[in-house]
Design a protein around this motif. Structure first.
Motif, PDB file in Angstrom:
ATOM      1  N   THR A  31     -13.864  -3.375  29.059  1.00 26.85           N
ATOM      2  CA  THR A  31     -12.671  -3.697  29.841  1.00 26.85           C
ATOM      3  C   THR A  31     -11.640  -2.601  29.625  1.00 26.85           C
ATOM      4  O   THR A  31     -11.730  -1.834  28.667  1.00 26.85           O
ATOM      5  CB  THR A  31     -12.066  -5.045  29.403  1.00 26.85           C
ATOM      6  OG1 THR A  31     -11.626  -4.927  28.049  1.00 26.85           O
ATOM      7  CG2 THR A  31     -13.075  -6.181  29.528  1.00 26.85           C
ATOM      8  N   ARG A  32     -10.671  -2.541  30.500  1.00 26.45           N
ATOM      9  CA  ARG A  32      -9.614  -1.532  30.363  1.00 26.45           C
ATOM     10  C   ARG A  32      -8.843  -1.690  29.054  1.00 26.45           C
ATOM     11  O   ARG A  32      -8.385  -0.716  28.482  1.00 26.45           O
ATOM     12  CB  ARG A  32      -8.658  -1.620  31.535  1.00 26.45           C
ATOM     13  CG  ARG A  32      -9.266  -1.131  32.808  1.00 26.45           C
ATOM     14  CD  ARG A  32      -8.264  -1.193  33.908  1.00 26.45           C
ATOM     15  NE  ARG A  32      -8.352   0.053  34.649  1.00 26.45           N
ATOM     16  CZ  ARG A  32      -7.762   0.246  35.789  1.00 26.45           C
ATOM     17  NH1 ARG A  32      -7.025  -0.702  36.311  1.00 26.45           N
ATOM     18  NH2 ARG A  32      -7.881   1.384  36.413  1.00 26.45           N
ATOM     19  N   ALA A  33      -8.720  -2.921  28.578  1.00 26.09           N
ATOM     20  CA  ALA A  33      -7.969  -3.177  27.343  1.00 26.09           C
ATOM     21  C   ALA A  33      -8.648  -2.547  26.125  1.00 26.09           C
ATOM     22  O   ALA A  33      -7.987  -2.280  25.125  1.00 26.09           O
ATOM     23  CB  ALA A  33      -7.812  -4.678  27.133  1.00 26.09           C
ATOM     24  N   GLU A  34      -9.948  -2.297  26.203  1.00 24.38           N
ATOM     25  CA  GLU A  34     -10.691  -1.746  25.070  1.00 24.38           C
ATOM     26  C   GLU A  34     -10.713  -0.225  25.010  1.00 24.38           C
ATOM     27  O   GLU A  34     -11.160   0.341  24.014  1.00 24.38           O
ATOM     28  CB  GLU A  34     -12.145  -2.212  25.135  1.00 24.38           C
ATOM     29  CG  GLU A  34     -12.340  -3.674  24.914  1.00 24.38           C
ATOM     30  CD  GLU A  34     -13.806  -4.003  25.007  1.00 24.38           C
ATOM     31  OE1 GLU A  34     -14.461  -3.946  23.953  1.00 24.38           O
ATOM     32  OE2 GLU A  34     -14.272  -4.288  26.112  1.00 24.38           O
ATOM     33  N   ARG A  37      -9.171   1.578  21.940  1.00 25.46           N
ATOM     34  CA  ARG A  37      -9.944   1.337  20.715  1.00 25.46           C
ATOM     35  C   ARG A  37     -11.238   2.155  20.722  1.00 25.46           C
ATOM     36  O   ARG A  37     -11.638   2.723  19.706  1.00 25.46           O
ATOM     37  CB  ARG A  37     -10.261  -0.150  20.583  1.00 25.46           C
ATOM     38  CG  ARG A  37     -11.022  -0.510  19.311  1.00 25.46           C
ATOM     39  CD  ARG A  37     -11.399  -1.985  19.281  1.00 25.46           C
ATOM     40  NE  ARG A  37     -12.196  -2.415  20.425  1.00 25.46           N
ATOM     41  CZ  ARG A  37     -13.519  -2.220  20.538  1.00 25.46           C
ATOM     42  NH1 ARG A  37     -14.182  -1.611  19.592  1.00 25.46           N
ATOM     43  NH2 ARG A  37     -14.163  -2.643  21.600  1.00 25.46           N
ATOM     44  N   LEU A  38     -11.885   2.247  21.871  1.00 29.11           N
ATOM     45  CA  LEU A  38     -13.102   3.043  21.973  1.00 29.11           C
ATOM     46  C   LEU A  38     -12.825   4.518  21.702  1.00 29.11           C
ATOM     47  O   LEU A  38     -13.606   5.197  21.037  1.00 29.11           O
ATOM     48  CB  LEU A  38     -13.743   2.867  23.352  1.00 29.11           C
ATOM     49  CG  LEU A  38     -14.357   1.503  23.637  1.00 29.11           C
ATOM     50  CD1 LEU A  38     -14.772   1.397  25.106  1.00 29.11           C
ATOM     51  CD2 LEU A  38     -15.536   1.234  22.724  1.00 29.11           C
ATOM     52  N   CYS A  39     -11.709   5.018  22.201  1.00 34.93           N
ATOM     53  CA  CYS A  39     -11.336   6.413  21.963  1.00 34.93           C
ATOM     54  C   CYS A  39     -11.078   6.662  20.477  1.00 34.93           C
ATOM     55  O   CYS A  39     -11.454   7.701  19.934  1.00 34.93           O
ATOM     56  CB  CYS A  39     -10.121   6.799  22.801  1.00 34.93           C
ATOM     57  SG  CYS A  39     -10.479   6.905  24.574  1.00 34.93           S
ATOM     58  N   GLU A  40     -10.450   5.704  19.804  1.00 30.79           N
ATOM     59  CA  GLU A  40     -10.213   5.829  18.361  1.00 30.79           C
ATOM     60  C   GLU A  40     -11.537   5.838  17.602  1.00 30.79           C
ATOM     61  O   GLU A  40     -11.715   6.621  16.667  1.00 30.79           O
ATOM     62  CB  GLU A  40      -9.327   4.683  17.869  1.00 30.79           C
ATOM     63  CG  GLU A  40      -7.895   4.791  18.329  1.00 30.79           C
ATOM     64  CD  GLU A  40      -7.079   3.533  18.077  1.00 30.79           C
ATOM     65  OE1 GLU A  40      -7.613   2.548  17.505  1.00 30.79           O
ATOM     66  OE2 GLU A  40      -5.900   3.532  18.453  1.00 30.79           O
TER      67      GLU A  40
END
Length: 152
Positions: A31-34, A37-40
């Motif tokens: 989802t866009r909200a994640e 966090r995925l980039c981190e």
């Protein structure tokens, strides 16, 4: 009298194991909200792993949609800032078609170039600059249209 035992040469320490390649697994629908966090997570993996592109396993990302495409584009930019590229693993045909439709298919699978190329857009497969052909508008220039103007 006992003879002293000859000294053994010191044993060199074992060579460190080569760093393993970085693999980021997308294990649930994205989802866009994640995305942040995925980039981190990608940044942390890239710093700990050996050189080369980061592999992004998209097999568990769910049904491909624009949220997945946005996440992959942001992951590619994050990897590029770290001097890396990304490779996709387990990308279904539907995701590959969506990436091709958006024009991101090559950008998401080519390794990162130097920081200069990334800043200029070349690492994303974009061609910037150049001259417009005679009678054509230059790239990035949009002609204004007034009501009542005839169609070109």
């Amino acid at each position: 009298m006992a003879r002293p035992e000859p000294e053994k040469p010191p044993t060199p320490p074992p060579a460190p194991a080569p760093p393993s390649p970085a693999v980021l697994v997308l294990g649930r629908p994205v989802t866009r909200a994640e995305v942040e966090r995925l980039c981190e997570r990608l940044s942390a993996l890239a710093r700990l792993a050996g050189p080369g592109p980061v592999t992004v396993d998209v097999g568990g990302a769910g049904r491909p949609d624009l949220a997945v495409v946005e996440a992959l584009a942001r992951l590619r930019l994050t990897a590029g800032r770290l001097g890396r590229g990304i490779q996709l693993r387990n990308a279904c045909g539907e995701l590959r078609r969506l990436l091709a439709w958006t024009g991101l298919d090559e950008a998401l699978t080519t390794p990162a170039a130097s920081g200069h190329a990334l800043a200029s857009g070349h690492a994303l497969g974009l061609e910037l600059g150049g001259e417009a052909e005679q009678g054509e508008e230059a790239l990035g220039v949009q002609e204004g249209v007034e009501p009542g103007d005839p169609a070109p």
